[in-house]
Design a protein around this motif. Structure first.
Motif, mmCIF file in Angstrom:
data_model
loop_
_atom_site.group_PDB
_atom_site.id
_atom_site.type_symbol
_atom_site.label_atom_id
_atom_site.label_comp_id
_atom_site.label_asym_id
_atom_site.label_seq_id
_atom_site.Cartn_x
_atom_site.Cartn_y
_atom_site.Cartn_z
ATOM 1 N N GLU A 297 0.839 -1.194 0.000
ATOM 2 C CA GLU A 297 0.000 0.000 0.000
ATOM 3 C C GLU A 297 0.877 1.248 0.000
ATOM 4 O OE1 GLU A 297 -3.341 -0.168 -0.127
ATOM 5 O OE2 GLU A 297 -3.253 -2.368 -0.141
ATOM 6 N N SER A 298 0.364 2.354 -0.548
ATOM 7 C CA SER A 298 1.069 3.631 -0.503
ATOM 8 C C SER A 298 0.296 4.603 0.370
ATOM 9 C CB SER A 298 1.259 4.210 -1.909
ATOM 10 O OG SER A 298 0.024 4.649 -2.438
ATOM 11 N N TYR A 299 0.966 5.624 0.851
ATOM 12 C CA TYR A 299 0.342 6.571 1.772
ATOM 13 C C TYR A 299 -0.804 7.332 1.135
ATOM 14 C CZ TYR A 299 2.778 10.374 -0.631
ATOM 15 O OH TYR A 299 3.218 11.256 -1.573
ATOM 16 N N SER A 300 -0.809 7.451 -0.191
ATOM 17 C CA SER A 300 -1.831 8.225 -0.891
ATOM 18 C C SER A 300 -3.099 7.431 -1.171
ATOM 19 C CB SER A 300 -1.262 8.742 -2.214
ATOM 20 O OG SER A 300 -0.922 7.651 -3.067
ATOM 21 N N GLY A 301 -3.128 6.164 -0.762
ATOM 22 C CA GLY A 301 -4.286 5.331 -1.048
ATOM 23 C C GLY A 301 -4.102 4.474 -2.273
#
Length: 241
Positions: free
Chosen positions: A209-213
């Motif tokens: 997963e990435s912090y931006s969704g």
């Protein structure tokens, strides 16, 4: 090419129509004053090209792009500000025109829609024929040719109207858009992760997963690919149990 003009200023839309009368290869099929109308017209008319303003009330041009289902039409930004030029090319825009649009600059931008003579080699024909995982395709550069299995292609990256094809430790530049190649590739094997990249799912060794969704895909060999939030949602729906 079928074009849609998207700008909140009626005068700007009228001026773009006037300028495009000198370019009969471009047919203006509609115009929109905001992102909502633009999305409806894109779905209805299927334009090949968008002349897109950035600063609009409500949803701006970049936010609109994030809402357009893939494959996204080609983009020429038309704006009164030059502050967003770098970001415009990061989303694979054809060009970035400042208002008032200079006719010569418009002509130059439209030339970028045509293939560049002598700088790339064509992909295997016929382009309309869908490929299977078991097929082989002819990939070549100026000095060497390969008959490469489709399954050996692990990444395709857009470069304007051209596409870099990565396979078996090699890379070639094809005189074909990423969108046209996507239509040939087997959907069971390839996934469009962004406007500019398609990955072979069998080359994915790790998903995060990435912090931006969005998501991160780690490919065999260590290459890391980012998936936008919207495409991450599509990916999860297709791949989760």
């Amino acid at each position: 090419m079928r074009a849609l003009v998207i700008d909140d200023e009626p005068v700007a839309r009228l001026e773009m129509r006037r300028l495009l009368k000198s370019h009969p290869q471009i047919e203006v099929v509609g115009e929109a004053e905001n992102a909502g109308t633009a999305l409806d017209l894109i779905a209805e008319l299927g334009p090949d090209l968008l002349f897109l303003d950035i600063q609009m009330p409500g949803t701006n041009g970049f936010e609109l792009l994030d809402s357009i289902p893939l494959p996204v039409p080609r983009i020429i930004f038309c704006t009164a500000y030059d502050a967003h030029a770098l970001r415009a090319f990061e989303v694979n825009a054809i060009d970035y025109l400042l208002k008032p649009v200079d006719p010569a600059r418009l002509s130059q931008a439209l030339l970028r829609l045509a293939p560049k003579a002598g700088t790339a080699l064509p992909a295997e024909a016929p382009p309309e024929e869908p490929l299977l995982e078991s097929d082989r395709v002819l990939l070549k550069n100026e000095s060497r040719s390969w008959l490469a299995p489709v399954r050996s292609i692990w990444l395709l990256t857009a470069d304007g109207n051209y596409t870099h094809v990565h396979f078996d430790g090699h890379k070639v530049l094809l005189n074909r858009s990423l969108q046209s190649l996507e239509r040939r590739l087997p959907k069971s094997l390839f996934f469009r992760v962004s406007r500019s990249q398609i990955v072979n799912l069998k080359s994915v060794v790790e998903v995060g997963e990435s912090y931006s969704g969005g998501m991160r895909l780690i490919l065999a060999g260590g290459t890391e690919i980012s998936i936008s939030r919207r495409q991450a949602t599509v990916f999860r729906k297709q791949k989760e149990l």
